[in-house]
Design an enzyme around this catalytic site. Structure first.
Site, mmCIF file in Angstrom:
data_model
loop_
_atom_site.group_PDB
_atom_site.id
_atom_site.type_symbol
_atom_site.label_atom_id
_atom_site.label_comp_id
_atom_site.label_asym_id
_atom_site.label_seq_id
_atom_site.Cartn_x
_atom_site.Cartn_y
_atom_site.Cartn_z
ATOM 1 N N CYS A 39 60.750 21.433 25.873
ATOM 2 C CA CYS A 39 62.032 21.877 25.307
ATOM 3 C C CYS A 39 62.207 23.379 25.482
ATOM 4 O O CYS A 39 61.666 24.168 24.701
ATOM 5 C CB CYS A 39 62.097 21.488 23.830
ATOM 6 S SG CYS A 39 63.600 22.048 23.023
ATOM 7 N N CYS A 47 63.937 25.167 22.546
ATOM 8 C CA CYS A 47 63.077 25.379 21.378
ATOM 9 C C CYS A 47 62.074 26.503 21.629
ATOM 10 O O CYS A 47 61.799 27.306 20.745
ATOM 11 C CB CYS A 47 62.265 24.128 21.031
ATOM 12 S SG CYS A 47 63.138 22.579 21.222
ATOM 13 N N ASP A 48 61.489 26.560 22.825
ATOM 14 C CA ASP A 48 60.311 27.408 23.040
ATOM 15 C C ASP A 48 60.522 28.562 24.013
ATOM 16 O O ASP A 48 59.637 29.415 24.140
ATOM 17 C CB ASP A 48 59.145 26.543 23.567
ATOM 18 C CG ASP A 48 58.790 25.429 22.595
ATOM 19 O OD1 ASP A 48 58.905 25.660 21.386
ATOM 20 O OD2 ASP A 48 58.399 24.337 23.046
#
Ligand code: NAP
Length: 312
Positions: free
Chosen positions: A135, A138-139
């Site tokens: 992701c 997200c990261d």
């Protein structure tokens, strides 16, 4: 026994929320069960450019916020829960949740989507969350001025590689063939981006690290057999998806990749169970096709319930 709900929808991505909107507007008592965040894979998508009506594109979370509010406005009930099993007793169905709760209904719409497939290489599990990610939204921000490898050649790999150039100093896209399958407009942006280097015809054999963080990957060219090591700090894996069908009755017909087979009205091989969105075997998996599936599934489920009532 009287069913508690007319329809239970499993999964709260675009397909499930659209089915919920249509079913609620048809004044059917409808419950949507979502195991994680409402929105599914779309909430991890930074920008959606091919959903009609948003000229400049729209952020995934914003689109879902609007879909969620619209469905709730017409009375859709949404709960958090993990469907562990679907029991089919003909005219009545039961969804058993992981926490032991059982909820009955007349029809089910399965819209549980798909999750990222694993690459299945050495080091993938060991360094998951320590440099290995599925992701970018997200990261990605953890990789400021660092080097990243993105694995895959589909829409997800290329879109997310472009997104990651906001943070990373360099992004390698490693693809097993010499041609991408992603849509051309995204390929053009990838080729024009000076931070992205494409490594064609190659697979990664191993992810290695030090002090609990990814440090390098071993790459093999599948045409020439040449092997090399690349120093990188993160690996983002986008090699397709795996459908979330584990809870379905065993006699649900699936294709050879595990996606649910339906007819044009989203009916599965089991009467009263419909499927919509990315969990279904179909040509094009996008938000625009998921919402169409959701609308059709809700309408078909309504017809099915009317048939049950007419039977008495
Ligand atoms: P995908 O289209 O299935 O692409 C997966 C990629 O990973 C392919 O390039 C494939 O290579 C490669 N791959 C698969 N297994 C591999 C392995 N073991 N080792 C190395 N490479 C491997 O998956 P996706 O990109 O996640 O997209 C899923 C669906 O969502 C697609 O239908 C896509 O169009 C859709 N999607 C749409 C959008 C959008 O419209 N904006 C955005 C994201 C996703 P090959 O090409 O050689 O098979």
């Amino acid at each position: 026994m009287k069913s508690e709900y007319d329809i239970i929808i499993i999964g709260g991505g675009p397909a499930g929320l659209t089915a919920g909107l249509y079913a609620s507007r048809a004044r059917l008592k409808t419950l949507l069960i979502e195991k994680g965040l409402v929105g599914g894979q779309v909430v991890t998508t930074e920008r959606i450019e091919n959903y009609p009506g948003f000229e400049e594109g729209i952020a995934g979370p914003e689109l879902i916020k609007r879909m969620d509010a619209q469905a709730r406005r017409f009375g859709l009930e949404i709960i958090s829960g993990n469907a562990a099993k679907v029991e089919d007793s003909g005219d009545s169905k039961v969804v058993a949740l992981e926490d032991g709760k059982k909820i009955s209904c007349k029809a089910i719409i399965v819209a549980a989507g798909a999750e990222p497939a694993k690459l299945e290489v050495e080091g993938e599990d060991k360094y998951r969350g320590r440099g290995v990610s599925y992701c970018a939204t997200c990261d990605g921000a953890f990789f400021k001025n660092l080097k990243i490898a993105v694995i895959g050649g589909g829409d997800s790999a290329l879109e997310e590689a472009l997104f990651l150039t906001r943070f990373a100093s360099e992004v390698y896209i490693i693809h097993r063939r010499n041609e991408f399958r992603a849509v051309k407009v995204i390929q053009e942006r990838v080729f024009a981006n000076p931070k992205i280097k494409v490594i064609w015809d190659s697979v990664i054999e191993k992810i290695e690290g030090e002090d609990f963080a990814v440090k390098k990957i071993a790459v093999e060219n599948v045409r020439t057999g040449e092997k090399k090591e690349l120093d990188i700090d993160g690996v983002f894996i986008y090699v397709g998806t795996r459908p979330n069908t584990d809870f379905l009755p065993v006699n649900t017909k699936l294709n050879d990749k595990g996606y649910i087979l339906t007819d044009d009205n989203m009916a599965t091989s089991i009467k009263g169970i419909f499927a919509a969105g990315d969990i279904r075997a179909k040509l094009l998996k996008q938000v625009s096709t998921a919402v169409g599936d959701g609308a059709t599934a809700a309408f078909a489920a309504e017809r099915y319930i009317e048939g049950l009532e007419a039977k008495g």
